[in-house]
Scaffold this motif. Structure first.
Motif, mmCIF file in Angstrom:
data_model
loop_
_atom_site.group_PDB
_atom_site.id
_atom_site.type_symbol
_atom_site.label_atom_id
_atom_site.label_comp_id
_atom_site.label_asym_id
_atom_site.label_seq_id
_atom_site.Cartn_x
_atom_site.Cartn_y
_atom_site.Cartn_z
ATOM 1 N N TYR A 41 0.870 -1.181 0.000
ATOM 2 C CA TYR A 41 0.000 0.000 0.000
ATOM 3 C C TYR A 41 0.903 1.226 0.000
ATOM 4 O O TYR A 41 2.006 1.188 0.534
ATOM 5 C CB TYR A 41 -0.917 -0.013 1.218
ATOM 6 C CG TYR A 41 -1.651 -1.322 1.325
ATOM 7 C CD1 TYR A 41 -2.653 -1.638 0.415
ATOM 8 C CD2 TYR A 41 -1.286 -2.271 2.271
ATOM 9 C CE1 TYR A 41 -3.287 -2.871 0.459
ATOM 10 C CE2 TYR A 41 -1.914 -3.502 2.321
ATOM 11 C CZ TYR A 41 -2.919 -3.796 1.410
ATOM 12 O OH TYR A 41 -3.536 -5.008 1.437
ATOM 13 N N PRO A 42 0.430 2.339 -0.589
ATOM 14 C CA PRO A 42 1.323 3.492 -0.738
ATOM 15 C C PRO A 42 1.784 4.061 0.603
ATOM 16 O O PRO A 42 1.000 4.132 1.554
ATOM 17 C CB PRO A 42 0.474 4.525 -1.487
ATOM 18 C CG PRO A 42 -0.839 3.907 -1.777
ATOM 19 C CD PRO A 42 -0.885 2.538 -1.204
ATOM 20 N N ASN A 43 3.046 4.457 0.671
ATOM 21 C CA ASN A 43 3.580 5.147 1.839
ATOM 22 C C ASN A 43 2.956 6.551 1.895
ATOM 23 O O ASN A 43 3.152 7.353 0.982
ATOM 24 C CB ASN A 43 5.104 5.225 1.689
ATOM 25 C CG ASN A 43 5.770 5.901 2.863
ATOM 26 O OD1 ASN A 43 5.377 6.979 3.278
ATOM 27 N ND2 ASN A 43 6.782 5.251 3.416
ATOM 28 N N VAL A 44 2.211 6.845 2.971
ATOM 29 C CA VAL A 44 1.496 8.142 3.033
ATOM 30 C C VAL A 44 2.433 9.339 2.935
ATOM 31 O O VAL A 44 2.032 10.397 2.461
ATOM 32 C CB VAL A 44 0.662 8.360 4.322
ATOM 33 C CG1 VAL A 44 -0.687 7.727 4.219
ATOM 34 C CG2 VAL A 44 1.390 7.957 5.570
ATOM 35 N N PHE A 45 3.652 9.195 3.430
ATOM 36 C CA PHE A 45 4.559 10.351 3.461
ATOM 37 C C PHE A 45 5.249 10.594 2.121
ATOM 38 O O PHE A 45 5.881 11.617 1.920
ATOM 39 C CB PHE A 45 5.611 10.179 4.566
ATOM 40 C CG PHE A 45 4.998 9.942 5.910
ATOM 41 C CD1 PHE A 45 3.999 10.779 6.386
ATOM 42 C CD2 PHE A 45 5.385 8.875 6.698
ATOM 43 C CE1 PHE A 45 3.411 10.566 7.622
ATOM 44 C CE2 PHE A 45 4.809 8.644 7.936
ATOM 45 C CZ PHE A 45 3.809 9.488 8.401
ATOM 46 N N GLN A 46 5.144 9.630 1.212
ATOM 47 C CA GLN A 46 5.778 9.791 -0.098
ATOM 48 C C GLN A 46 4.751 9.722 -1.223
ATOM 49 O O GLN A 46 5.132 9.687 -2.398
ATOM 50 C CB GLN A 46 6.857 8.717 -0.305
ATOM 51 C CG GLN A 46 8.016 8.828 0.667
ATOM 52 C CD GLN A 46 8.843 10.084 0.459
ATOM 53 O OE1 GLN A 46 8.869 10.662 -0.620
ATOM 54 N NE2 GLN A 46 9.504 10.538 1.511
ATOM 55 N N ARG A 77 2.957 11.804 -2.581
ATOM 56 C CA ARG A 77 3.022 12.902 -3.556
ATOM 57 C C ARG A 77 4.245 12.787 -4.455
ATOM 58 O O ARG A 77 4.312 13.477 -5.474
ATOM 59 C CB ARG A 77 3.070 14.261 -2.841
ATOM 60 C CG ARG A 77 1.825 14.560 -2.017
ATOM 61 C CD ARG A 77 2.135 15.521 -0.884
ATOM 62 N NE ARG A 77 2.325 16.896 -1.276
ATOM 63 C CZ ARG A 77 1.388 17.831 -1.233
ATOM 64 N NH1 ARG A 77 0.155 17.522 -0.850
ATOM 65 N NH2 ARG A 77 1.642 19.076 -1.571
ATOM 66 N N TYR A 78 5.229 11.960 -4.060
ATOM 67 C CA TYR A 78 6.525 11.966 -4.754
ATOM 68 C C TYR A 78 6.924 10.616 -5.341
ATOM 69 O O TYR A 78 7.975 10.520 -5.966
ATOM 70 C CB TYR A 78 7.621 12.438 -3.784
ATOM 71 C CG TYR A 78 7.216 13.653 -3.005
ATOM 72 C CD1 TYR A 78 6.907 14.838 -3.680
ATOM 73 C CD2 TYR A 78 7.095 13.638 -1.620
ATOM 74 C CE1 TYR A 78 6.492 15.965 -2.988
ATOM 75 C CE2 TYR A 78 6.682 14.761 -0.919
ATOM 76 C CZ TYR A 78 6.385 15.922 -1.602
ATOM 77 O OH TYR A 78 5.958 17.032 -0.917
#
Lengths: 246, 246
Positions: A120-125, A127-128
């Motif tokens: 699952y996507p890393n919330v802190f990244q 956007r990048y």
């Protein structure tokens, strides 16, 4: 007149790309407005090393502008940063000879593309990094990149609408870095065509997933046909990392 | 009935903290709504390991809920993630005995505070790191932390309005990690009082800048007076990193 060169970082998420567009928030627009306020020179224009598309980020975009202002060069970053929003930061300023031009003087560019391979996507990244929740084989991807290094016609690896005639570019290196769930791919070249890094990445992802073989790359390059390469990886994984002069 | 435990990551920027509040977007509110939609159990309630304040992030917040749903435990993350916004991600799910409670069963917590010491804020970490553009001496800061390790009354290091009576807590470790312009401070303890990590960090920053001496720490602890410690470092540098249930 003085020629000022700035190193500019931005989070591209909330910009409609680099280039000025009427009514839209762009990097060039926001930066130019801040500079005109400081210098009171209404005609002041900045030149970027190149455009970045909507959603693409920069760590080391370079711009220059010519001004009558006598602000000492080391004061430019702080003078601008107090007026700029949080997603656009001036990292450095230099004074250059009057013939320096951020675009025409550039010798090499470095782009970095970040892939998040966690389930699952890393919330802190988020956007990048582009989230790819499938197994990727980095060895196969590395093998494929060997075919791109050097001087090649990259017609198959640029947007079909690319306006320039000459699609031959030299790539100096493609490096992989793995850290936690992230795979970063760094591209250094003399210049890049429209969407070139994103199409190279989309193609490398297909290789990493086993949909294409590394040995398919020479035929795709030779075909000079955009439809033969992989998909265009999304903008938000891409960062203009550095522009190299002289 | 089954007791499901989730590991939850969130970017706290756009949440009004963890706890449900009428009309406001909170982590508990958004998560509970998604769970009620999936289970069709209107009374479903989640329990968090603890509240996080507005703007505080989490990498490993833990929640649990009791449900009649027969969704297999390994399906919960994907079932929820397709319904959740990008800034709230379920990382893992486990089934626990019915007496498991995210808050009361917790044995230790780990918080991480990130400081950006670059001259100008890093655009890619501006949401997650507190920008301190002054020289900080990490050796002095490390020296000060030695006084906090162990069992102490942390009355001086919690919000004056903290409702709990007993302000004695045990801190197991405080670690520093330096990478590029960033200084991350990790705190592991049996539990933390309201604003405790942020006040410890605010105080350590004053030590790092030379405004306080490491040797001032014992007197500040003994005073049991919030006004003797440093400022409350801003919420956005803080991340609830892990909750440990032996």
């Amino acid at each position: 007149m003085r020629n000022i060169r700035l190193t500019v970082a931005y989070d591209g998420t909330d910009f409609h790309g680099f280039q000025v567009q009427p009514q839209l928030r762009t990097v060039q627009g926001v930066l130019q407005e801040a500079l005109r306020l400081i210098t009171k020179e209404e005609a002041l224009q900045i030149h970027g090393s190149g455009r970045t598309d909507a959603g693409v980020h920069a760590w080391g975009q370079v711009v220059n502008f010519v001004t009558r202002s006598r602000i000492p060069v080391e004061k430019w970053p702080v003078a601008l940063n107090v007026r700029l929003p949080n997603d656009l930061v001036i990292r450095e300023a230099f004074e250059e000879p009057l013939d320096f031009h951020a675009r025409f003087s550039a010798k090499r560019k470095v782009y970095r593309y970040m892939i998040d391979r966690a389930p699952y996507p890393n919330v802190f990244q988020a956007r990048y990094a582009y989230h790819v929740p499938y197994p990727l084989n980095p060895d196969r991807m590395r093998e494929a990149t060997a075919y791109f290094i050097g001087r090649h016609d990259f017609t198959s690896f640029c947007a079909a609408a690319t306006p320039v005639e000459d699609k031959v570019r030299e790539l100096y290196r493609i490096d992989f870095e793995e850290k936690d769930s992230f795979l970063s791919i760094t591209f250094e070249g003399e210049g890049f065509l429209w969407n070139m890094v994103r199409i190279l990445v989309g193609t490398l992802i297909l290789v990493g997933r086993g949909r294409l073989s590394p040995d398919d790359m020479p035929a795709i390059l030779e075909a000079r046909d955009r439809t033969r390469a992989g998909f265009t990886a999304p903008a938000h994984g891409l960062t203009l990392w550095e522009v190299i002069y002289q």
